[in-house]
Design an enzyme around this catalytic site. Sequence first.
Site, PDB file in Angstrom:
ATOM      1  N   GLU A 159      66.464   0.580  16.166  1.00  0.00           N
ATOM      2  CA  GLU A 159      66.085   1.831  15.475  1.00  0.00           C
ATOM      3  C   GLU A 159      65.983   3.039  16.407  1.00  0.00           C
ATOM      4  O   GLU A 159      65.002   3.775  16.379  1.00  0.00           O
ATOM      5  CB  GLU A 159      64.774   1.615  14.724  1.00  0.00           C
ATOM      6  CG  GLU A 159      64.881   0.499  13.704  1.00  0.00           C
ATOM      7  CD  GLU A 159      63.568   0.216  12.976  1.00  0.00           C
ATOM      8  OE1 GLU A 159      62.573   0.903  13.231  1.00  0.00           O
ATOM      9  OE2 GLU A 159      63.571  -0.699  12.131  1.00  0.00           O
ATOM     10  N   ASN A 201      70.505  -2.655  16.573  1.00  0.00           N
ATOM     11  CA  ASN A 201      70.045  -2.925  15.201  1.00  0.00           C
ATOM     12  C   ASN A 201      69.396  -1.679  14.610  1.00  0.00           C
ATOM     13  O   ASN A 201      68.583  -1.029  15.274  1.00  0.00           O
ATOM     14  CB  ASN A 201      69.016  -4.071  15.272  1.00  0.00           C
ATOM     15  CG  ASN A 201      68.625  -4.625  13.918  1.00  0.00           C
ATOM     16  OD1 ASN A 201      69.502  -4.964  13.125  1.00  0.00           O
ATOM     17  ND2 ASN A 201      67.330  -4.714  13.652  1.00  0.00           N
ATOM     18  N   HIS A 237      67.761  -2.839   4.186  1.00  0.00           N
ATOM     19  CA  HIS A 237      66.578  -2.808   3.307  1.00  0.00           C
ATOM     20  C   HIS A 237      66.914  -1.883   2.141  1.00  0.00           C
ATOM     21  O   HIS A 237      67.018  -0.664   2.321  1.00  0.00           O
ATOM     22  CB  HIS A 237      65.367  -2.264   4.067  1.00  0.00           C
ATOM     23  CG  HIS A 237      64.898  -3.127   5.184  1.00  0.00           C
ATOM     24  ND1 HIS A 237      64.355  -4.382   4.970  1.00  0.00           N
ATOM     25  CD2 HIS A 237      64.884  -2.946   6.529  1.00  0.00           C
ATOM     26  CE1 HIS A 237      64.013  -4.919   6.138  1.00  0.00           C
ATOM     27  NE2 HIS A 237      64.329  -4.076   7.099  1.00  0.00           N
ATOM     28  N   GLU A 266      68.307  -7.847   8.171  1.00  0.00           N
ATOM     29  CA  GLU A 266      66.962  -7.826   7.569  1.00  0.00           C
ATOM     30  C   GLU A 266      67.057  -7.614   6.065  1.00  0.00           C
ATOM     31  O   GLU A 266      66.259  -6.890   5.467  1.00  0.00           O
ATOM     32  CB  GLU A 266      66.116  -6.708   8.212  1.00  0.00           C
ATOM     33  CG  GLU A 266      65.978  -6.841   9.712  1.00  0.00           C
ATOM     34  CD  GLU A 266      65.097  -5.773  10.345  1.00  0.00           C
ATOM     35  OE1 GLU A 266      64.346  -5.081   9.617  1.00  0.00           O
ATOM     36  OE2 GLU A 266      65.153  -5.619  11.572  1.00  0.00           O
ATOM     37  N   ASP A 268      66.796  -7.202   2.335  1.00  0.00           N
ATOM     38  CA  ASP A 268      65.951  -7.376   1.153  1.00  0.00           C
ATOM     39  C   ASP A 268      66.334  -6.295   0.156  1.00  0.00           C
ATOM     40  O   ASP A 268      66.764  -5.208   0.547  1.00  0.00           O
ATOM     41  CB  ASP A 268      64.441  -7.390   1.465  1.00  0.00           C
ATOM     42  CG  ASP A 268      63.956  -6.225   2.292  1.00  0.00           C
ATOM     43  OD1 ASP A 268      64.642  -5.192   2.366  1.00  0.00           O
ATOM     44  OD2 ASP A 268      62.861  -6.357   2.880  1.00  0.00           O
TER      45      ASP A 268
HETATM   46  O1  G3I Z   1      48.349  -9.393  12.669  1.00  0.00           O
HETATM   47  C1  G3I Z   1      47.582  -8.323  12.082  1.00  0.00           C
HETATM   48  C2  G3I Z   1      46.334  -8.880  11.426  1.00  0.00           C
HETATM   49  O2  G3I Z   1      45.524  -9.465  12.415  1.00  0.00           O
HETATM   50  C3  G3I Z   1      45.620  -7.742  10.715  1.00  0.00           C
HETATM   51  O3  G3I Z   1      44.539  -8.260  10.012  1.00  0.00           O
HETATM   52  C4  G3I Z   1      46.562  -7.038   9.753  1.00  0.00           C
HETATM   53  C5  G3I Z   1      45.939  -5.851   9.096  1.00  0.00           C
HETATM   54  O4  G3I Z   1      46.913  -4.955   8.627  1.00  0.00           O
HETATM   55  O5  G3I Z   1      47.691  -6.578  10.468  1.00  0.00           O
HETATM   56  C6  G3I Z   1      48.432  -7.604  11.049  1.00  0.00           C
HETATM   57  O6  G3I Z   1      49.544  -7.091  11.715  1.00  0.00           O
HETATM   58  C7  G3I Z   1      50.573  -6.585  10.883  1.00  0.00           C
HETATM   59  C8  G3I Z   1      51.842  -7.356  11.156  1.00  0.00           C
HETATM   60  O7  G3I Z   1      52.904  -6.804  10.419  1.00  0.00           O
HETATM   61  C9  G3I Z   1      51.724  -8.859  10.788  1.00  0.00           C
HETATM   62  O8  G3I Z   1      51.550  -8.979   9.407  1.00  0.00           O
HETATM   63  C10 G3I Z   1      50.761  -5.126  11.206  1.00  0.00           C
HETATM   64  O9  G3I Z   1      49.615  -4.408  10.804  1.00  0.00           O
HETATM   65  C11 G3I Z   1      51.974  -4.602  10.491  1.00  0.00           C
HETATM   66  O10 G3I Z   1      52.245  -3.295  10.951  1.00  0.00           O
HETATM   67  C12 G3I Z   1      53.179  -5.462  10.786  1.00  0.00           C
HETATM   68  O11 G3I Z   1      54.243  -4.976  10.017  1.00  0.00           O
HETATM   69  C13 G3I Z   1      55.526  -5.387  10.444  1.00  0.00           C
HETATM   70  C14 G3I Z   1      56.388  -4.165  10.693  1.00  0.00           C
HETATM   71  O12 G3I Z   1      57.687  -4.578  11.039  1.00  0.00           O
HETATM   72  C15 G3I Z   1      55.835  -3.325  11.808  1.00  0.00           C
HETATM   73  O13 G3I Z   1      56.648  -2.240  12.038  1.00  0.00           O
HETATM   74  C16 G3I Z   1      56.124  -6.239   9.344  1.00  0.00           C
HETATM   75  O14 G3I Z   1      55.405  -7.473   9.238  1.00  0.00           O
HETATM   76  C17 G3I Z   1      57.591  -6.549   9.676  1.00  0.00           C
HETATM   77  O15 G3I Z   1      58.204  -7.140   8.555  1.00  0.00           O
HETATM   78  C18 G3I Z   1      58.311  -5.251   9.985  1.00  0.00           C
HETATM   79  O16 G3I Z   1      59.629  -5.570  10.337  1.00  0.00           O
HETATM   80  C19 G3I Z   1      60.471  -4.448  10.607  1.00  0.00           C
HETATM   81  C20 G3I Z   1      61.476  -4.896  11.647  1.00  0.00           C
HETATM   82  O17 G3I Z   1      60.811  -5.385  12.791  1.00  0.00           O
HETATM   83  C21 G3I Z   1      62.395  -3.742  12.030  1.00  0.00           C
HETATM   84  N1  G3I Z   1      63.035  -3.173  10.858  1.00  0.00           N
HETATM   85  C22 G3I Z   1      62.109  -2.781   9.803  1.00  0.00           C
HETATM   86  C23 G3I Z   1      61.243  -3.963   9.368  1.00  0.00           C
HETATM   87  C24 G3I Z   1      60.371  -3.576   8.199  1.00  0.00           C
HETATM   88  O18 G3I Z   1      59.483  -2.558   8.558  1.00  0.00           O
END
Ligand code: G3I
Length: 453
Positions: A159, A201, A237, A266, A268
Amino acid sequence: MDNTRKRALGAAGAGALAVVVALGIASSAGAAASTLHAAAAEQGRYFGTAVAAYKLSDSVYTGILDREFGMVTPENEMKWDATEPSQGSFSYGSADQIVNRALSHNQRMRGHALAWHQQQPGWAQSLSGTALRNAMVNHITNVATHYKGKIYAWDVVNEAFDDGGSGARRDSNLQRTGNDWIEVAFRTARAADPDAKLCYNDYNTDGQNAKSNGVYAMVQDFKARGVPIDCVGFQSHFNSASPVPSDYQANLQRFANLGVDVQITELDIEGSGTTQADNYRRVVQACLAVTRCTGITVWGIRDSDSWRASGTPLLFDGNGNKKPAYTSTLTALGGGNPTSTPPSSPPVSSSSSSQPPIPSDGCTATVARVDQWQGGFVVTVRVTAGANGTNGWAVTLPLPSGATVTNAWNTNRSGSVFSNVSYNGRIAAGQFTEFGFQGTGTAGTLTPSCSAS
Ligand code: G3I
């Protein structure tokens, strides 16, 4: 992903008889494999999913994962904040859990992501200039070295382009270290793991637009100057505000024409029912139409596993049931019902113009080499029952010297003998099942013999 993007997405018993068949590479158009990965493998592609380490104790989740998917991307566990929470102190527990499990379950790995402006640890966010550049290089070297030999493809840089109409790089702390940060990242990754495919990516690059034009120019420049880049990942996405572009296939093709693989990384698609199913079908068909589109990864398993669960964007519902989108995806991949009748026109091999007739008894085995890279290969083997069907089967398949099997699926293996597992021993007369395996070395011409019980 920035807030602008988040808002945009938010809107939206017979005696045994051995029959020998010798085949080299087979194209198996019309095959009817019964799972996403098996069907994709028949097309020479992989089918993968994002995986979260903390869900690996959920048996519904792992049941679908192991049945349907052959490629795994850690959803968050390989990101900079997870793998280097303190500078110079590396933490691989969750990522190792995913990698070790995948490799022991016959699945390959996509690594995600080595350098990204998001999900940086706090210490990296506060660095700039040479200190940040050196930290990035050290990070990439450590992580790529830790996983050396275990990663099919790395998202080296994620990105890095702006969402506006400029086609320019995104402003970020990494970009401010100098415009060469991306090529430095790729050269560093290549030095650490020379056998991994190295990908750029991004999202909103799925059709031709200013952003994808910017990425295209960068890839073209990298190829011209010998910067090591092997693939471009298209996140894909999609929702009503960001639908599957009409020029999706053409855009994949123009990147492939630069001499890189393209991967859907990715996927969806928010929605439900036939509309969602139709959109998944379009994406699969686009990939299959582009020779260098090597695989598709969906960003999660069940709708409830998705980073945007309310949009129900995935192939399985919250209970793990297959959705219409699953069926359209499997069908588009050439798969279908596990006990479906073989195609009326038999698969054609490059070394043999036709397959032998179905035997009056016993079984036949045919081999399709679906992937071959420097040092490794993937093949699938189709076992077709004769007139009496089978209760069990065994395929003897000697490998050329120097080749070894690293993992196999839908089969039990003992040396060069691959036999049925509990769920695929019974094959009705004239019907077939399939298994596969990954190996090191070169597959060469494989000559299987099949015996049925
Ligand atoms: O692990 C913590 C947990 O301890 C806490 O209680 C909770 C509260 O919000 O947060 C948890 O962490 C989160 C993590 O996902 C695991 O679920 C983060 O806040 C959250 O920001 C994080 O989001 C991820 C996101 O990337 C971050 O940018 C998504 O799961 C993940 O699917 C997403 O993936 C990205 C790709 O890497 C790049 N392309 C876009 C895609 C979608 O945004």
